[in-house]
Design an enzyme around this catalytic site. Structure first.
Site, PDB file in Angstrom:
ATOM      1  N   HIS A   1       0.991  -1.310  -0.147  1.00 64.69           N
ATOM      2  CA  HIS A   1      -0.005   0.230   0.145  1.00 64.69           C
ATOM      3  C   HIS A   1       0.893   1.197  -0.054  1.00 64.69           C
ATOM      4  CE1 HIS A   1      -3.997   1.700   0.626  1.00 64.69           C
ATOM      5  NE2 HIS A   1      -3.507   2.375   1.463  1.00 64.69           N
TER       6      HIS A   1
ATOM      7  N   LYS B   1     -10.301   6.477  -3.589  1.00 60.34           N
ATOM      8  CA  LYS B   1      -9.420   7.406  -3.093  1.00 60.34           C
ATOM      9  C   LYS B   1      -7.975   7.017  -3.695  1.00 60.34           C
ATOM     10  CE  LYS B   1      -7.290   8.569   1.418  1.00 60.34           C
ATOM     11  NZ  LYS B   1      -7.466   9.358   2.626  1.00 60.34           N
TER      12      LYS B   1
ATOM     13  N   LYS C   1      -3.819   7.308  -3.847  1.00 59.33           N
ATOM     14  CA  LYS C   1      -2.651   8.068  -3.032  1.00 59.33           C
ATOM     15  C   LYS C   1      -1.701   8.519  -3.975  1.00 59.33           C
ATOM     16  CE  LYS C   1      -3.523   7.180   1.358  1.00 59.33           C
ATOM     17  NZ  LYS C   1      -3.608   8.411   2.330  1.00 59.33           N
TER      18      LYS C   1
ATOM     19  N   ASP D   1      -5.267  11.740  -2.278  1.00 54.04           N
ATOM     20  CA  ASP D   1      -4.677  12.191  -1.191  1.00 54.04           C
ATOM     21  C   ASP D   1      -3.367  12.306  -1.468  1.00 54.04           C
ATOM     22  OD1 ASP D   1      -4.099  12.494   1.480  1.00 54.04           O
ATOM     23  OD2 ASP D   1      -4.577  10.703   2.264  1.00 54.04           O
TER      24      ASP D   1
ATOM     25  N   GLU E   1      -7.260  16.061  -1.009  1.00 52.29           N
ATOM     26  CA  GLU E   1      -6.925  15.613   0.412  1.00 52.29           C
ATOM     27  C   GLU E   1      -5.473  16.089   0.670  1.00 52.29           C
ATOM     28  OE1 GLU E   1      -8.194  12.038   1.994  1.00 52.29           O
ATOM     29  OE2 GLU E   1      -6.927  12.134   3.782  1.00 52.29           O
TER      30      GLU E   1
ATOM     31  N   ASP F   1      -6.595  17.016   6.548  1.00 53.56           N
ATOM     32  CA  ASP F   1      -5.981  15.738   7.369  1.00 53.56           C
ATOM     33  C   ASP F   1      -4.952  15.765   8.234  1.00 53.56           C
ATOM     34  OD1 ASP F   1      -5.929  13.138   8.054  1.00 53.56           O
ATOM     35  OD2 ASP F   1      -5.512  12.201   6.158  1.00 53.56           O
TER      36      ASP F   1
ATOM     37  N   LYS G   1     -10.629  11.838  12.227  1.00 51.32           N
ATOM     38  CA  LYS G   1      -9.890  10.686  12.543  1.00 51.32           C
ATOM     39  C   LYS G   1      -9.924  10.577  14.258  1.00 51.32           C
ATOM     40  CE  LYS G   1      -6.887  10.142   8.741  1.00 51.32           C
ATOM     41  NZ  LYS G   1      -5.401  10.125   8.263  1.00 51.32           N
TER      42      LYS G   1
ATOM     43  N   GLU H   1     -13.839   6.225   5.090  1.00 43.27           N
ATOM     44  CA  GLU H   1     -12.727   5.295   4.346  1.00 43.27           C
ATOM     45  C   GLU H   1     -12.390   4.058   5.585  1.00 43.27           C
ATOM     46  OE1 GLU H   1      -9.407   7.913   3.640  1.00 43.27           O
ATOM     47  OE2 GLU H   1      -8.750   8.107   5.625  1.00 43.27           O
TER      48      GLU H   1
HETATM   49  C1  MUC Z   1      -4.589   9.121   5.218  1.00 44.95           C
HETATM   50  O1  MUC Z   1      -3.799   9.916   4.950  1.00 44.95           O
HETATM   51  O2  MUC Z   1      -5.747   9.434   5.104  1.00 44.95           O
HETATM   52  C2  MUC Z   1      -6.173   6.577   4.945  1.00 44.95           C
HETATM   53  C3  MUC Z   1      -6.425   5.803   3.891  1.00 44.95           C
HETATM   54  C4  MUC Z   1      -5.374   5.173   3.282  1.00 44.95           C
HETATM   55  O3  MUC Z   1      -4.851   4.448   2.405  1.00 44.95           O
HETATM   56  O4  MUC Z   1      -4.206   5.990   4.247  1.00 44.95           O
HETATM   57  C5  MUC Z   1      -4.733   6.505   5.097  1.00 44.95           C
HETATM   58  C6  MUC Z   1      -4.359   7.756   5.783  1.00 44.95           C
HETATM   59 MG    MG Z   2      -5.190  11.384   4.296  1.00 48.15          MG
END
Ligand code: MUC
Ligand code: MG
Length: 370
Positions: free
Chosen positions: A18, A163, A165, A194, A220, A245, A269, A323
């Site tokens: 991941h 989402k 990354k 994000d 994000e 975040d 969170k 999420e």
């Molecule tokens: C984040 O930064 O949001 C949430 C889902 C993911 O894949 O990483 C996290 C942390």
């Molecule tokens: Mg995040």
């Protein structure tokens, strides 16, 4: 009376690497906190983080040692029913350590809601929904793999929002990757990104313009957590929603971000906020400021995930969903009955407390021995 507090670490491989801009996760370390009372009740909480110290300033090991050495002595032999008083004591005498505090508060609320015979959400203001929408994060690092993974989730009716990354590659590569996935999945599928703080303001301005044109729904934490004035400028400049975040580490931060108009959406969170009560305060600040809500995760296992769901189910407005897919990223879970993910949502358990069937044999077998 609180008779014992134990912090347990369990290392679980992820189903695939991941990839975030700050870390690549091949395993996740669950940080579980178990509180026992003299009359035989047990409550669970979780303080799991991402990538050791690469994401937050508490590591699994620091949570364990700080609970053992500094937090437990303030709680042992105290009345577990006085949750507010105990948490107030911790906030006054223990600086920082928000994840550890969250795990403790969760376990105390678990015990008290079990004693009352109600789901934990009833101690958090009351449940307004029986399930929460759950997106999936695509972070394999490969565009074709991500599209195939998303297609599988859509076919399973497990997730219909994704989402991505980004922030590890160049702006051009990231924008190409995101827009290729958006194009492949079509208009009905919500795509968000994000950046995990990876961009400068100039990079963000260039990239967000293209992502907004390409129909992306949410950006994000594009900038460093400290750069709220930059976040305010992006929020003002773009119509696509900008979400805070990493900059939200408790109610004071939420207040400052709201005052500065530095976000359209808050990722709430529970651990990053310092616990469920403080996370609820973030949601209140958002509501009063006209900021939308999204239920965030630190990729916790079942305990942190359901604790979060118990809180998010009390939010009337949850425009951007959640999420809460953490347990699905892991190859093993610590339950005798799995969580119920279906129809693009996570169903809230109806039982008392957290409402989970925790498999203590698995926990005993898998816990880190050191
Ligand atoms: C984040 O930064 O949001 C949430 C889902 C993911 O894949 O990483 C996290 C942390
Ligand atoms: Mg995040």
């Amino acid at each position: 009376m609180i008779s014992a507090i134990e912090t347990i670490l369990i290392d679980i491989p992820t189903i695939r690497p991941h990839k975030l801009s700050v870390a690549t996760m091949n395993t996740q370390t669950l940080v579980l906190v178990k509180i026992s009372t003299e009359d035989g009740l047990v409550g669970w909480g979780e303080a799991t983080t991402i990538g050791g110290l690469k994401y937050g300033d508490e590591s699994p090991e620091s949570v364990r040692v700080n609970i053992q050495q500094h937090i437990s002595p303030l709680l042992l032999q105290q009345d577990e029913k006085r949750v507010g008083g105990l948490m107030n004591r911790l906030r006054k005498q223990i600086r920082g350590n928000r994840f550890a505090k969250c795990a403790i508060e969760t376990a105390l609320l678990d015990i008290n809601s079990q004693r009352l015979g109600v789901p934990m959400s009833e101690l958090l203001g009351g449940r307004l929904r029986d399930s929460v929408p759950v997106l999936w994060t695509l972070a394999s690092g490969d565009t074709a793999n991500d599209i195939a993974e998303a297609q599988m989730m859509l076919d399973l009716r497990r997730h219909n929002s994704f989402k991505l990354k980004i922030g590890l590659n160049s702006i051009q590569e990231d924008v190409r990757h995101v827009l290729a996935i958006k194009k492949a999945l079509g208009d009905d599928v919500s795509i968000r990104v994000d950046v995990n703080q990876a961009w400068s303001e100039l990079q963000a301005t260039t990239a967000i313009a293209q992502l907004q044109d390409g129909g992306i729904d949410l950006i994000e934490q594009p900038l460093k957590a400290e750069n709220r004035r930059g976040m305010a400028r992006l929020t003002e400049r773009f119509s696509v929603a900008i979400m805070a975040d990493e900059t939200l580490n408790g109610p004071q931060d939420a207040w400052d971000v709201a005052q500065q108009n530095a976000a359209d959406v808050f990722a709430v969170k529970i651990a990053q906020s310092g616990g469920l009560t403080q996370a609820k305060e973030l949601a209140t600040i958002a509501r009063l400021s006209g900021i939308s809500l999204y239920g965030g995760t630190m990729l916790e296992g079942a305990i942190g995930t359901i604790a979060s769901a118990q809180l998010f189910a009390t939010f009337e407005e949850l425009t951007f969903g959640t999420e809460l897919f953490g347990p699905l990223l892991l190859t093993q879970d610590i339950l005798t009955e799995p969580l119920k993910y279906h129809d693009f949502a996570l169903e809230l358990p109806t039982g008392k407390g957290l409402g989970l069937a925790i498999d203590t044999d698995k926990i005993a077998a898998w816990r880190r021995q050191d």
